[in-house]
Design an enzyme around this catalytic site. Structure first.
Site, PDB file in Angstrom:
ATOM      1  CB  CYS A   2      -1.142  -0.028   1.121  1.00 21.22           C
ATOM      2  SG  CYS A   2      -2.226  -1.611   1.472  1.00 21.22           S
ATOM      3  N   GLY A  28      -0.952   0.899  -4.922  1.00 22.65           N
ATOM      4  CA  GLY A  28      -2.619   0.091  -4.596  1.00 22.65           C
ATOM      5  C   GLY A  28      -3.344   0.986  -5.398  1.00 22.65           C
ATOM      6  CG  ASN A 101       2.944  -0.408   2.829  1.00 23.22           C
ATOM      7  OD1 ASN A 101       3.033  -1.503   2.288  1.00 23.22           O
ATOM      8  ND2 ASN A 101       4.380   0.177   2.180  1.00 23.22           N
ATOM      9  N   GLY A 102       1.714  -3.799   4.624  1.00 17.51           N
ATOM     10  CA  GLY A 102       2.783  -4.449   4.977  1.00 17.51           C
ATOM     11  C   GLY A 102       1.469  -5.747   5.163  1.00 17.51           C
ATOM     12  CE1 TYR A 257       5.095  -4.804 -11.637  1.00 20.66           C
ATOM     13  CE2 TYR A 257       4.342  -4.671  -8.713  1.00 20.66           C
ATOM     14  CZ  TYR A 257       3.959  -5.035 -10.212  1.00 20.66           C
ATOM     15  OH  TYR A 257       2.845  -5.027 -11.489  1.00 20.66           O
ATOM     16  CB  THR A 303       8.818  -1.906 -13.269  1.00 21.24           C
ATOM     17  OG1 THR A 303       6.802  -1.691 -13.446  1.00 21.24           O
ATOM     18  CG2 THR A 303       9.537  -1.320 -12.813  1.00 21.24           C
ATOM     19  CG  ASP A 365       8.099  -8.268 -17.688  1.00 20.27           C
ATOM     20  OD1 ASP A 365       7.901  -7.150 -16.483  1.00 20.27           O
ATOM     21  OD2 ASP A 365       6.652  -8.813 -17.207  1.00 20.27           O
ATOM     22  CG  ASP A 366       8.434  -6.331 -13.002  1.00 22.13           C
ATOM     23  OD1 ASP A 366       8.597  -7.380 -12.650  1.00 22.13           O
ATOM     24  OD2 ASP A 366       7.912  -5.546 -13.775  1.00 22.13           O
TER      25      ASP A 366
END
Length: 501
Positions: A2, A28, A101-102, A257, A303, A365-366
């Site tokens: 988030c 998010g 966040n987490g 990412y 990314t 790609d990442d």
């Protein structure tokens, strides 16, 4: 995963919080919320949707005050109900609003503790509400009419003792100020900054430094693992280490990412880290495949652009933009259900045929998660006329689920789980696959900050810094598999229909 933000200023902060959340929208896209305080009352708006859709003019006018907290939500194993949009609020003690966040890995234990020991009822499935109530209960133990910095830091120490997992937190005490803290492993990022206004200093906490940049705040530094910061309503700043054994174990996937390339996380420029990833991928190609026949390197937006450009430069081959992106489609690995995910990839990207026709193409790609997106993109490249299609991942093979706030699926749904590199190449339909070795990834990131010696690399290694048991992963797989997500999505759709009837 988030995005969180907190601001304390001398002017109304509603617009600044809104602007900061738009900058963090990549963290998010499921829900957004803002709570503000005028020193006496709280004003809250939160709802499912993007920032621009959740906040209309009438909502912005209602969000009064010179202090506030904001959040953009990325759902993991929990529900996507608007009841779980953040920030969350409890009135005791002092009136606390919190954005997180987490992911807490012992949330089920804490939920029982809060009810049986602390007499606190949790109203949602969100571990963020649990974290808020743990913090509130620890602050209540201080038993003071007026909160002090020592009370705050003692409460955060209590949180560290009770909570396991990943958490970067911004909280607001309605009358007293802002609090920020980070788990003892520093898995999720948190920075703070300051700017001078005509009336004095103003402060901001955020998930990424790019949010500070956008609002004219100067980055002061990262909050350290286990550290807490308290910014009083009078502008005084206090910090303290609140964990017994803090250590840096930053999530390395932030650099791969999630973070924006223009952010600085734990004193590492994300853009430079991704450049080094691209250079190391090229070095692996030259070392193991010196006779390569790559004609062009093409990134899969967005990314991977930085890594792909540096890879092409190091290899001495052309770099081309081969895919045009529809920017109104969300990140595909978040979406429940394989059918919806496949449909979204075709809507999200459109190939430029002239960049593929008759060429040996190296796609970059990442990462490769389920492989659904990668397989679809490889087929798109072939349909556009590519002679051979190679694929480079700017991270190692992802073999294990993430338990710290990124909704990577159950292990059996990860394409690299129990597969060799060659088997993954065959599964996504490429002529050759190149993964970035883990040692090279760690070196690419840690070169920016020698203090970063350990990272959370659990999605690659299966070694989790918080030491989870097998039972936890059994429960997690039951929550995160595609069938369960589809069932929850259908349940929510049925509730919406009933509500609108």
């Amino acid at each position: 995963m988030c995005g969180i933000i907190g601001i304390i200023a001398h002017e109304p902060v509603n617009q600044a919080l809104y602007d900061g959340l738009t900058v963090l929208q990549h963290r998010g896209q499921d829900a957004a919320g803002i709570v503000t305080s005028d020193g006496r009352k709280l004003y809250l708006r939160r709802e499912n949707g993007l920032v621009k859709d959740v906040f209309q003019e009438r909502h912005m006018r209602m969000l009064q005050g010179t202090m506030g907290v904001g959040h953009v939500r990325y759902p993991t194993a929990g529900s996507s109900s608007s009841a779980e949009a953040q920030p969350f609020y409890v009135n005791s003690p002092y009136g606390i609003s919190l954005a997180h966040n987490g992911n807490l890995t012992n949330a089920h234990i804490l939920r029982k503790e809060l009810y049986r020991q602390d007499r606190r009822q949790i109203n949602t499935e969100s571990d963020s509400e649990i974290l808020l109530n743990v913090f509130a209960q620890e602050l209540l133990r201080q038993d003071a009419l007026h909160v002090t910095p020592d009370d705050i830091f003692s409460a955060v120490s209590g949180v560290h003792k009770r909570c396991k997992g990943a958490y970067a937190v911004v909280a607001m005490l309605t009358r007293d100020g802002l609090v920020g803290f980070r788990d003892p492993n520093g898995i999720r990022p948190l920075v703070y900054g300051m700017r001078e206004s005509a009336k004095g200093k103003e402060f901001m906490l955020a998930s990424e430094s790019v949010a500070l940049d956008a609002l004219g705040f100067n980055l002061v530094r990262d909050i350290e693992p286990g550290e807490a910061i308290f910014i009083g309503s009078d502008g005084q700043v206090f910090t303290r280490q609140c964990a017994d054994n803090p250590r840096y174990s930053t999530c390395i996937f932030e650099y791969v990412y999630f973070a924006r390339p223009d952010s600085i996380i734990d004193n590492v420029f994300v853009h430079k880290a991704r450049m080094r990833m691209g250079r190391k991928m090229a070095e692996r190609v030259m070392r193991e495949w010196p006779e390569h026949d790559i004609d062009v390197v093409i990134p899969i937006p967005d990314t991977s652009r930085t890594s792909a450009l540096e890879m092409a430069y190091t290899l001495g081959v052309q770099y081309r933009e081969g895919f045009i992106k529809n920017r109104y489609i969300g990140r595909t690995f978040i979406m429940p259900g394989q059918a919806k995910r496949k449909k979204s990839v075709r809507q999200k990207l459109n190939p430029l045929g002239l960049e593929f026709k008759g060429k040996n193409v190296m796609l970059v790609d990442d990462s490769i998660v389920r492989g659904t997106t990668s397989g679809e993109i490889v087929q798109m490249a072939r349909d556009a006329g590519a002679k051979k299609v190679y694929f480079a991942s700017a991270s190692p093979a992802i073999k294990y689920p993430n338990i710290y706030g990124i909704d990577m699926p159950a292990a059996k749904e990860l394409i690299a789980h129990d597969r060799t590199e060659q088997q993954v190449a065959e599964a996504i339909g490429v002529d050759r696959l190149v993964y970035l070795p883990l040692d090279d990834l760690i070196a690419a990131v840690s070169k920016g900050n020698p203090r970063l010696k350990n990272f959370d690399c659990s999605v690659f290694t299966g070694c989790y810094v918080t030491g989870e048991t097998a039972d936890y992963f059994t429960e997690l797989e039951a929550l995160r598999n595609d069938e369960e997500k589809t069932r929850r999505e259908n349940d929510m759709a049925a509730i919406d229909i009933c509500d609108s009837a």
